[in-house]
Motif scaffolding. Structure first.
Motif, short mmCIF file in Angstrom:
data_model
loop_
_atom_site.label_atom_id
_atom_site.label_comp_id
_atom_site.label_asym_id
_atom_site.label_seq_id
_atom_site.Cartn_x
_atom_site.Cartn_y
_atom_site.Cartn_z
N ARG A 18 46.09 29.94 42.65
CA ARG A 18 46.32 30.99 41.36
C ARG A 18 46.70 32.17 42.06
NH1 ARG A 18 41.72 31.08 37.10
NH2 ARG A 18 42.33 29.06 37.02
N GLN B 85 48.55 35.89 40.60
CA GLN B 85 48.73 36.99 39.25
C GLN B 85 49.44 37.97 39.60
OE1 GLN B 85 44.62 37.78 38.24
NE2 GLN B 85 44.65 36.37 36.32
N THR C 275 49.47 40.70 31.99
CA THR C 275 48.93 39.86 33.06
C THR C 275 49.57 38.63 32.92
OG1 THR C 275 46.99 40.85 33.01
CG2 THR C 275 47.10 38.95 34.44
N THR D 119 49.88 34.90 34.97
CA THR D 119 49.26 33.97 35.88
C THR D 119 49.59 32.64 36.17
OG1 THR D 119 47.06 35.05 35.32
CG2 THR D 119 46.82 33.04 36.64
N GLU E 92 49.26 28.68 38.25
CA GLU E 92 48.68 27.87 39.22
C GLU E 92 49.90 26.64 39.96
OE1 GLU E 92 44.04 27.63 37.74
OE2 GLU E 92 45.48 25.83 37.34
N VAL F 79 55.13 32.92 39.62
CA VAL F 79 54.53 34.56 39.10
C VAL F 79 55.74 35.68 39.15
CG1 VAL F 79 53.11 36.18 39.02
CG2 VAL F 79 52.22 34.04 38.98
N ALA G 22 52.78 39.25 42.65
CA ALA G 22 51.97 38.45 42.99
C ALA G 22 51.96 38.16 44.50
CB ALA G 22 52.16 37.00 42.31
N SER H 178 41.89 28.58 44.31
CA SER H 178 41.09 28.89 43.09
C SER H 178 40.38 27.64 42.32
CB SER H 178 41.82 29.53 41.96
OG SER H 178 42.83 28.42 41.50
#
Length: 509
Positions: A42, A44, A128, A130, A132, A143, A397, A404
């Motif tokens: 993950r 961000q 934000t 995010t 995966e 990201v 990112a 994660s």
């Protein structure tokens, strides 16, 4: 019967190999399952909603959309079908599943990508993003690609709105400028067509008309005086044959009537025009009486010097009268024209006032549009230079060092807990199923007698060696489990040297 903790502890030590035989495989299986689960990384990125860098009271941007609302619009655009499919194909996220349908790809992308806008009173607004993926580089790439799209769409939106606003007011200024020119042209054409009947010259024309009317009255007065002078001169010459005043002789009835008619004619001319019926009648009667008087004196003497003087005076008076009549002929059309323009002036004033009112309205709109055009140009410049509200990147990112998911610490703790439960359950079941009697209390409970004494169980040498072997094997299994757990933690959770450094650092603190 009281709870004998030492007894149960000894039992646990006796059954320790069984406990370890259940505990260690359970933990190993749990850790193996955790290791076999697909890893998800993950990444961000954080963006800050910045306020305008230029005070709004000095120069305001023409983009009035709240940036938080715009962020939500951008978020919806980023999560559209086409954009998600583009990200999936660009980063080759589902290459191992070639039969996956676009709808399934979009559903999975929406599960793997999410955005959140955090705002509140007296705190910064943070956006934000995010994502995966199966590896950290791909997650960070997705990201950062979304961050670039957010910044691009935000800048494009604000620049487009500011440019459209500027273009609108430029067209509005041109349109109102053309309308203002057309209004001025209409007013100018109307003034040129009615230059003789404009409200601005009304006072002058009314003064001119009054002056001409006074002049007409004076001329008519002079004409009456000249006619009276001519009549008296004629009467004097006809009665005396001289032009200078002499004692008046007695007049005949015809001469008195003629004198009276001449007086009436003078009065009539001071009131009526030369073509009036009364004036014509008086002149006809005067002509008849003059003919009668001339018939009484058929034998006229030749022209004498006095007659020549008389004729010269009459000619002079007649020339003055003719000049005055010509002046009247010239003044009457001008007075009539002035009267006509004065009568047209109120209508022209109303029409011109309406046209000027329309022009004033257009002028007001034009001035407002010019002012707003200036503000729009300033606002457009603010947005082009990115000095207004905007989104700025706080942190891009970066590829995460650890996955994660699955959460190895949590799953390892769960495996250890499950192993403890299963080991204890195995020991308890083994003891429940064991029919042997180990304590005097059990003899009393099962046989209903009270023993006088107890003899302890003595192991044979073979049994002791077997027990030692089992303990050694259990110790080896425990050591292997501990080593395996350390290897698992080092590879899946965090390197052991980093954990040791953190522990030493906290110990110093």
């Amino acid at each position: 019967m009281s709870f004998d903790l030492k007894f149960y502890f000894r039992i646990f030590l006796i059954r320790l190999p069984l406990f370890l035989a259940v505990f260690i495989p359970a933990v190993a299986i749990g850790l193996a399952i955790a290791s076999s689960l697909p890893k998800k990384y993950r990444a961000q990125a954080f963006l800050l909603v910045e306020s305008s860098q230029i005070p709004s009271d000095l120069a305001a941007s023409t983009v009035r959309t709240e940036l938080s609302d715009q962020v939500q619009v951008i978020q919806q655009k980023l999560m559209t079908r086409d954009n998600l499919l583009d990200l999936a194909y660009r980063f080759d996220l589902f290459s191992d599943e070639p039969d996956l349908q676009p709808e399934e790809i979009i559903a999975r992308m929406r599960d793997r990508v999410w955005m959140r806008l955090t705002m509140g009173r007296q705190q910064a607004t943070i956006f934000t993003i995010t994502a995966e993926a199966k590896n950290g580089e791909t997650a960070a790439g997705i990201v950062n690609a979304l961050v670039d799209q957010v910044l691009e769409q935000d800048a494009a939106f604000r620049t487009e709105v500011a440019s459209d606003t500027l273009l609108f007011f430029e067209k509005e200024v041109r349109r109102l400028g053309d309308a203002l020119d057309a209004a001025n042209t209409r007013i100018l054409d109307f003034q040129n067509k009615n230059v003789d009947a404009l409200p601005e010259t009304l006072d002058f024309r009314m003064g001119r008309q009054s002056l001409l009317q006074e002049r007409m009255t004076q001329i008519r007065r002079e004409i009456g005086q000249l006619n009276d002078q001519r009549r008296r001169l004629s009467e004097l010459f006809q009665t005396t044959g001289r032009t200078e005043a002499q004692p008046r002789r007695a007049l005949s009835p015809e001469e008195e009537e003629l004198e009276q008619l001449n007086a009436e004619l003078r009065e009539a001319l001071s009131v009526y025009s030369d073509t009036h019926p009364r004036v014509a009648m008086l002149r006809s009667r005067i002509g008849t009486l003059e003919a009668v008087l001339e018939a009484r004196n058929p034998d006229a003497e030749p022209e004498t010097p006095g007659e020549r003087v008389f004729n010269a005076q009459i000619v002079e008076i007649d020339s003055q009268l003719e000049a005055l009549h010509d002046t009247i002929s010239d003044l009457e059309p001008e007075i009539a024209s002035l009267q006509a323009t004065i009568e047209r002036t109120p209508t022209n004033a109303i029409t011109l006032s309406a046209m000027e009112r329309d022009r004033a309205n257009i002028q007001s709109q034009y001035d407002t549009a010019v002012s707003r055009l200036s503000a729009a140009a300033t606002g457009e410049r603010i947005e082009v230079l990115s000095k207004g509200q905007r989104l700025s990147v706080i942190e891009r990112a970066v590829p995460p060092a650890r996955p994660s998911e699955p959460k190895m610490i949590l799953m390892g703790a769960g495996a250890v807990g499950l192993g403890l439960v299963l080991g204890i359950v195995a020991v308890v079941l083994r003891e429940i199923l064991n029919p042997k009697i180990r304590r005097p209390a059990e003899i009393s409970k099962k046989l209903g007698i009270t023993p006088l004494g107890t003899i302890p169980f003595v192991d044979t040498p073979g049994e002791r060696w077997r027990q030692r072997g089992l303990r050694s094997a259990a110790l080896v299994v425990v050591i292997a489990g501990i080593v395996g757990a350390l290897i698992f933690i080092d590879r899946q959770v965090s390197p052991l040297d980093q954990i040791a450094q953190k522990v030493l650092r906290q110990g110093r603190l």
